[in-house]
Design a protein around this motif. Structure first.
Motif, PDB file in Angstrom:
ATOM      1  N   ALA A   1      57.992  -0.641  63.367  1.00 36.99           N
ATOM      2  CA  ALA A   1      58.848   0.542  63.194  1.00 36.99           C
ATOM      3  C   ALA A   1      58.721   1.109  61.783  1.00 36.99           C
ATOM      4  N   ILE A   2      58.667   0.240  60.801  1.00 33.86           N
ATOM      5  CA  ILE A   2      58.527   0.703  59.414  1.00 33.86           C
ATOM      6  C   ILE A   2      57.151   1.324  59.195  1.00 33.86           C
TER       7      ILE A   2
ATOM      8  N   ALA B   1      62.082   4.432  55.439  1.00 27.50           N
ATOM      9  CA  ALA B   1      62.387   3.488  56.518  1.00 27.50           C
ATOM     10  C   ALA B   1      62.544   2.075  55.961  1.00 27.50           C
ATOM     11  N   MET B   2      61.672   1.688  55.031  1.00 30.12           N
ATOM     12  CA  MET B   2      61.751   0.366  54.413  1.00 30.12           C
ATOM     13  C   MET B   2      63.038   0.237  53.616  1.00 30.12           C
TER      14      MET B   2
ATOM     15  N   ASP C   1      57.717 -10.271  55.482  1.00 32.56           N
ATOM     16  CA  ASP C   1      58.259 -10.314  56.836  1.00 32.56           C
ATOM     17  C   ASP C   1      59.551  -9.506  56.827  1.00 32.56           C
ATOM     18  N   PRO C   2      59.722  -8.548  57.741  1.00 35.06           N
ATOM     19  CA  PRO C   2      60.919  -7.716  57.744  1.00 35.06           C
ATOM     20  C   PRO C   2      62.228  -8.489  57.896  1.00 35.06           C
ATOM     21  N   GLN C   3      62.173  -9.721  58.374  1.00 32.51           N
ATOM     22  CA  GLN C   3      63.382 -10.517  58.530  1.00 32.51           C
ATOM     23  C   GLN C   3      63.685 -11.395  57.313  1.00 32.51           C
TER      24      GLN C   3
ATOM     25  N   GLY D   1      49.279  -1.420  56.123  1.00 33.47           N
ATOM     26  CA  GLY D   1      50.672  -1.313  55.737  1.00 33.47           C
ATOM     27  C   GLY D   1      50.966   0.083  55.236  1.00 33.47           C
ATOM     28  N   PHE D   2      51.795   0.166  54.216  1.00 37.19           N
ATOM     29  CA  PHE D   2      52.138   1.480  53.654  1.00 37.19           C
ATOM     30  C   PHE D   2      52.267   1.337  52.140  1.00 37.19           C
TER      31      PHE D   2
END
Length: 199
Positions: free
Chosen positions: A111-112, A121-122, A71-73, A54-55
């Protein structure tokens, strides 16, 4: 495996936790890597550090990381991201994208993760998601190594016994015990959960 809401009884009594689970959506998610043995609490931090991708955000040089599987959604994950911001001066958060919600989850996570500045980006993604705009536009064409990392993160979520996101794994600053929590809460409750007291 069906995903259902999950909250630790003790924590649920302290604060209202909100989380997203797979059954809240009908779209298919990215397939996960093969699920192996469950991860015990005592080993959770070491396993996430070794296998999760991850980041980092916040106090990057801190040796004590707080891992967040998201989860990005998931709008609750977006709220947790916002709640974590005031703690960035004292805590290193490592955000690990998973794909359990729908077909946008893996592309947005990729993408993130691969952005030049994942923190920016996040932040932009979560602002868009909470505004009802669906988050970052992302290509479904994901590099194989990045997709494999998201599948591994998703398998780690399952191995932790989690059934919803966000899912936090950390070492309590005062007790030194590994603590885990499903769901989002506000900054004050998050700081208490991590053993930081008031932010």
């Amino acid at each position: 495996m069906k995903y259902r809401h999950f909250a630790l009884p003790l924590l649920a009594s302290l604060t209202l936790l909100t989380a997203c689970s797979k059954e809240e959506t009908s779209a298919p998610s990215a397939p996960t890597a093969a699920v192996t043995t469950p991860i015990e609490a005592a080993q959770a931090l070491d396993v996430l550090a070794a296998q999760g991708k991850g980041f980092a955000a916040g106090k990057i040089l801190s040796a004590n990381a707080v891992y967040v599987l998201f989860d990005p959604q998931c709008p609750h994950c977006a709220r947790l991201w916002e709640a974590s911001m005031p703690l960035h001066t004292s805590v290193k958060f490592v955000w690990l994208p998973v794909a359990i919600m729908n077909a946008k989850s893996a592309p947005q996570g990729a993408a993130i993760m691969t952005a030049t500045n994942p923190v920016q980006a996040m932040a932009a993604h979560e602002t868009s998601l909470l505004a009802g705009s669906g988050g970052t536009a992302a290509s479904a064409d994901i590099a194989p190594d990045v997709l494999a990392a998201i599948k591994t993160n998703t398998a780690l979520l399952e191995r932790l016994g989690a059934t919803s996101v966000p899912y936090i794994v950390a070492r309590h600053q005062r007790s030194n015990q590994v603590v885990m929590q499903a769901g989002a809460n506000d900054t004050e409750a998050l700081a208490r959960f991590l053993g930081l007291g008031q932010p």
